[in-house]
Structures are given as C-alpha cells and as structure tokens.
Write a protein that holds these residues in place. Sequence first.
Motif, PDB file in Angstrom:
ATOM      1  N   LEU A 119      64.556  32.004  27.221  1.00  0.00           N
ATOM      2  CA  LEU A 119      65.076  33.355  27.037  1.00  0.00           C
ATOM      3  C   LEU A 119      64.310  34.366  27.875  1.00  0.00           C
ATOM      4  O   LEU A 119      64.895  35.135  28.638  1.00  0.00           O
ATOM      5  CB  LEU A 119      65.017  33.737  25.557  1.00  0.00           C
ATOM      6  CG  LEU A 119      65.688  35.045  25.167  1.00  0.00           C
ATOM      7  CD1 LEU A 119      67.193  34.968  25.423  1.00  0.00           C
ATOM      8  CD2 LEU A 119      65.421  35.331  23.675  1.00  0.00           C
ATOM      9  N   THR A 120      62.979  34.365  27.748  1.00  0.00           N
ATOM     10  CA  THR A 120      62.165  35.299  28.518  1.00  0.00           C
ATOM     11  C   THR A 120      60.740  34.788  28.610  1.00  0.00           C
ATOM     12  O   THR A 120      60.241  34.125  27.688  1.00  0.00           O
ATOM     13  CB  THR A 120      62.162  36.699  27.875  1.00  0.00           C
ATOM     14  OG1 THR A 120      61.343  37.584  28.643  1.00  0.00           O
ATOM     15  CG2 THR A 120      61.615  36.654  26.452  1.00  0.00           C
ATOM     16  N   ASP A 121      60.090  35.093  29.730  1.00  0.00           N
ATOM     17  CA  ASP A 121      58.664  34.798  29.883  1.00  0.00           C
ATOM     18  C   ASP A 121      57.801  35.914  29.327  1.00  0.00           C
ATOM     19  O   ASP A 121      56.587  35.753  29.184  1.00  0.00           O
ATOM     20  CB  ASP A 121      58.308  34.597  31.363  1.00  0.00           C
ATOM     21  CG  ASP A 121      58.812  33.275  31.918  1.00  0.00           C
ATOM     22  OD1 ASP A 121      59.152  32.389  31.112  1.00  0.00           O
ATOM     23  OD2 ASP A 121      58.880  33.146  33.155  1.00  0.00           O
ATOM     24  N   ARG A 122      58.390  37.055  29.042  1.00  0.00           N
ATOM     25  CA  ARG A 122      57.622  38.192  28.554  1.00  0.00           C
ATOM     26  C   ARG A 122      57.095  37.903  27.148  1.00  0.00           C
ATOM     27  O   ARG A 122      57.702  37.176  26.374  1.00  0.00           O
ATOM     28  CB  ARG A 122      58.460  39.467  28.561  1.00  0.00           C
ATOM     29  CG  ARG A 122      58.960  39.838  29.964  1.00  0.00           C
ATOM     30  CD  ARG A 122      59.676  41.175  29.947  1.00  0.00           C
ATOM     31  NE  ARG A 122      58.731  42.264  29.759  1.00  0.00           N
ATOM     32  CZ  ARG A 122      59.067  43.495  29.368  1.00  0.00           C
ATOM     33  NH1 ARG A 122      60.342  43.770  29.102  1.00  0.00           N
ATOM     34  NH2 ARG A 122      58.173  44.427  29.235  1.00  0.00           N
ATOM     35  N   ALA A 123      55.941  38.476  26.838  1.00  0.00           N
ATOM     36  CA  ALA A 123      55.264  38.193  25.576  1.00  0.00           C
ATOM     37  C   ALA A 123      55.256  39.429  24.697  1.00  0.00           C
ATOM     38  O   ALA A 123      54.562  40.406  24.981  1.00  0.00           O
ATOM     39  CB  ALA A 123      53.828  37.733  25.829  1.00  0.00           C
TER      40      ALA A 123
END
Length: 748
Positions: A681-685
């Motif tokens: 979905l996303t690499d953002r944390a």
Amino acid sequence: MSAETYRDAWGIPHLRADTPHELARAQGRVTARDRAWQLEVERHRAQGTSASFLGPEALSWDRLARRARLADTARRCFTALERKDPETAAWVRAYTDGVNEGLTEPGHPNPAPEFARTGLAPGRWDPWTPLGVWLATHILFAGFPAKLWREHISTHLGPEAVALFAADGPGTAGSNGWLVSGERTTTGHALIAGDPHRFIEDPGVYQQVHLSCPEFDVVGLAVPGVPGVAHFGHTGTVAWAITNAMADYQDLYRERLRRTGAGVEALGPDGIWHRAARHTERIDVAGEDTVEVEIIETDRGPVIAGGPEGLDDGTPAALSLRYPPRVTADLGFGALLPLLRARRVADVDRALDAWAEPVNVVQAADTEGGLLHRVAGRVPVRPAANGLRPVPAWEPGHEWTGWHTPPRAGLTDGVAVMANQRGPATPLGVEFAPPHRADRITALLAGKEHWSAADMPAIHTDTHLGSAAPLLAHLAALPSEAALASEALTPEAALASEAAPGPKAAPDPEAAPTPEATPTAAPPEAPPTPLTPLTPEAAALRDRILAWDRRMDADSTDAAAYAAVRAAVVRRLAAHPVLAPASVPPAYPEVLLPWLALVPRLGHALEHLLRAEDLYGIDRAAAVRAALEEVAASPPSGTWGDTHRLAPWRALPDTATAPGGEPGLSGDHDCVLCTSPVPGLTDRAARGPAARYVWDLADRANSRWVVPHGASGLPGSPHHHDQQPLWLGGELAPVVTDFDRLTKESDD
C-alpha cells in the motif's frame, strides 16, 4: 513559592511546587502553553465534536465516540473517583484548572496558529476531560475491530484463515522494552530502556516533563491532557516502563433489536426482550449539514455499529461494545498519584493493582535491587469465543463472570524483554506480535555481558529484519539458467534450506485460537508454473537481494529493492481470485475499516502466507516470480529512505510541507527500529517510536530520552522540532533534574 516553571536546553518543562495539587495545576498550565492546539483537538475527540472544525473526515470518529458513550463514561468514572478517591479527584481537578488558566491567560506569547486557521477559540476543560482524553486515546488499543476481521476472513476462506492471518493488526499499538538487572550492567544497578510504538502525531503523543514537590520528584513521559506520569517514569529511586500487553478485554455482541412504540428493545440471553436506553444526538460538521446520530445501549453495552434497521447497506446487524470502564466506572486514575509517590518496586506494584486500561506489561526496578515484571490492567473472565469474534447477545454463556488475576514473570539471564510477543500476558490475549523484535533484542543483549546507559541506543536503532526469511527463500528457489541445466534446485529445496515450513495454517500452532467451526478444505495447490529462466534483469535483482544483509537502513538501495519486491508480492496475492473477494468489507463504520483492509493484513502476515504448506491453491512461486520481474523492469531509483518517509498525523494538514518533505527513515515493521510501512500500500511510516528512553537506576542524571519532534507544539518555537535530528540519528537527550542547571521561566 506557589509553583515555578523552569526549562532545559530542549525546552522541556521542569515544574516545582509546594504541594501535589499546586504541581498538577502547574502541569496543566504549562501543557496549555506548550500544547494548546493539541489539547483542543483531544478535548473535541473525547466529546465526539471534532467534525465541527475538521470536517467530514472526522465524522466517523465522532460517531464512534458518541455511540460508544466515551464522554458519558468519562463523566461516570470521574464521579466514581470523587466518591472513592477524593484526593485524586481533587488533583485531577487542579490539573484542569491549570489547563483553563493556561488557555486563557492574557498576553499568551505565540498562540497556536491553528486556532486562527479554524476560527476556533480554546474551549473550557471540565474535571472529567482528562479521563475522556485517556479513554479516547486508548479505546482502540485492545483491537476489538480485529474480531470483525476474523469473522470476515473466515466467511471467505474458512476458519483456518484466522490463524494464517494472525499478526499484529494495522491499528494496534506496540512497544519495545527491556530490563537489565544490576548483575548485567557496568554499574551494578538496573537499566530500563525501550520505545513505545504509536501513530506518530505532530505534536507528539508524549510530553517530557519533570514534576517536583516535597512529596516526590519525578521525570517521565506524560500524555498531554492527563496529569502525572502514567507509562514511563523515574522517581530517582524507582523507575518503570510499559508495553502493550496485547490483552483482549473488550467484547462485541451481535444484538437483536426491535422498535416498539416506547423505543427500542434488545433480546437478552434469557429469551426476553428488554428495554434499551435510546436517545439522539446531533453532530455538527464543518461545511456540511448537521448529522443526527441514534444512541442505543443494551444490557451488554452501547451499540457502535448498525441498529434495528441494520448497517448502512441494509445488512441486518447491530453490534454492541462491552468495555471495562463502562461496566466498572473506573479508568484506573487511582494509580497515578501512588506511582508518583513510589520509592521502591513494591510501591509501583501496589499502585498498579489499581490500573485499569490499557492493559500493559510493566517492568520496574529500584536502587535497592528490586525488580518487577508483571501485567497490569483489568481483563474480564468470559468464554474463549468472546475473544475471537462477535458473539450472539441472545444466547446464554457469553457473560462476564469476574476479572483475571494479572500474571507475573521473572527474568532470564538477568534480563527481561517485552515487545508485544507472547509472554506473561499470553493467557489474556488472542493475537500477539511476531517474536522477531523480542528475539532480536534478546540476542543483542546476550552478545555482551555488561551494559551501560550509553550502550542502549544501539539496540533502539537495530534494523535487522527478522521476517525477511520466507520471501528470500522463495526468491532463492526461482530457477537460474545454471539450476535449470543441473535440475538441482527446486522451490521446496530452497524453502527447506532457509527454514522448515510451518504447519498448514501458521508457523506457530498457538498463534491464535481458531473459531469453533468445521475446517474448510483448501483447494489443492495450483500446478507449478513451468520452469523457465528469469530474465537477466530479474536474475541480477534476485542475486542482489539474496546478498543483502537484511538491514532496513535508510541509505540502503538493497533494502529498497527488497521492499519493492515484497510490496509487489502483496499486491499480486491481494488480486488473486481466491483472496480478492475479501477486499470488500462489510458496511461497518469507516473508523473500523482499517482492521478489515485486505492489503495491510496480507502485508503484515506475509511471512505466514509464504511459509504455510498451502495457500488455498495459490501458486506463490509464480506470484513471487512475477513480482520480481515487475520490479526488475522498473526498479526503485533510490534508497529505502527515499520512499520510507515519516507520515505524521496532524489534525490540520501542514500545507507548508511538501509530500516528500518529511524525513526518510531506517527500520521496518518487524525491526527493533519499528517504523511501520504497509507493504503493498505505502512505504510511508505513520507508526514508529513515539519516544525513546533509558532509565538508569545507578544515577538518574545519566538517564536519557527523546521524542520525534520537540517539547513545544507551537510552530515557530525553537523547540517545535529540535529533537528530530536526535530521533532520526538514534541519539538521546540528557535527562536534567538539577534545578541549578535549568533556566527559570516563571513563577505562577
């Protein structure tokens, strides 16, 4: 002296007063000065009124807060506190008096600009508001929506899927923590260290504070809006810290409701229709019409989803939530003053007997060698089925019949490690975090005989990814031209060389209880894709990833490549016809849908899915191969930190920050440095260490701490984000407790 406010070089407030009540007033006042906007947001969230200025995106939360009766429960708890513990109630009241003074004091320097953006003025705090803030902050900690997921995935794949997908859910908060006894330290006195993992908010969810009066002198991490120091503190002679115990202490009941001329009735386990409490409330929504919400409460608890007419799509369903403070009118605030007054481990232990929620694993140590490792909190005794899924309210046998005695544990080889894994809280929970973080911390501590406070950041920031093995084994099994020529390599052999496959449903047969239902036979594994050599680009990428050191460092291009392949595998599995239907959740309230989202569940359970003997006939080797070829055709152009960036939650989006403006991060979901992307979905944390701490029992002045942003919530303040470079670099700020080394700010 009434109260004095000092600051250290990081702008952290150090407060001194003559009495605990004056000190609480000063804590409320300084929190209002430093975190006025944050307090306003939290007050509205507790009341279920945040959509009035945040707009439609906040409406789903407000509906939950209203329907779950959070504010009413907080009022009940405060009323009970006044009756049972008037000293603590007066102390809480003093804190809210200080908040109100700080929010309205004339000539307040640098008021929060968010008030001007929204047209709001700070609202008044009631004595019960801190209890509402605490409850709103933690109502989802026990992960009751996971019961909806288990029911949902069982409907699509059969009951064995519950164990297959058992993993730390997307909305669950966790932590690392470790206690090192004096026999394993350089000073002969214990060390406690760790980092709570939560959604990273800006301003932060923890507030560094120093509280001093003749009765006690405590440093710790406070929750803005709540007096005292609940979770992480050091009194000079005793220190404590917590992690989420992953206990299950909230239940969902399926209700049968019907309307009558007098209101609403619910069918009880005695076979009789009982009158349910009912009224309506109105929620103001910025930019839209006011929304009316029906509030229904049965003998089990408030109805949080559905109603007599079912869910929004007409599906007949009504779910009530039973949670301890609604039943007992006790949020555990009676533990807060005794914690501040604690001098020894025994004092902390007694204080925690009054703890209610969230249910935590606690570690404590004192200067006399005392050690403590226990669970604290209130978990109801009831049938095992209640912990797995929503249970029928009209059937007998699902009642609460008492409270569990909190388990205790000891140390092994002079250390105790807690990282949300199965441990002392095992009898109280259903799903726990994978053991990777705990195992890694244990291994690191075993690598050295004696530890100092200065050594601890090396553990905080470890980036080894323990969950990478199954995907790497699948990659190793993909055929190269040489292997095809010799026919020496098979996927089974490669998997076996990495690690023996776990049982059919999950690598740990006790990962979670499975529902009482007849197992559904899975279809046979799809015939393997004919072996053909990888493209040269894919073969080179595969070899590069297999040579990778398994560290998710921000500057690593190999980590970026691994993460890209992992994400592609998750997306391909999610799109498979066997799994894709589960991507459509029931029409539950929006605030509960993250627990029902298929892609995050696949991403966090990927190692189980790849290790399972069979996955509903899905050709996993083909999925991994296709993912590798996909990434090889368009590989990541940079490092892991280029895409794995911090994604802090702000009530008002920061229009000044560009999408790529947040810092890149090391770490991953299963690293000790737990900065959680959502693979596929996303690499953002959005989740990560909301603070780090080291409590030294040899000398409190040798303790250290850091938060992701800074002590101040005011944009433009020099202490708004001044700790972020330390946090990113794995460094810690010193804990200063000598008032002669501090700068006096004011007398109040």
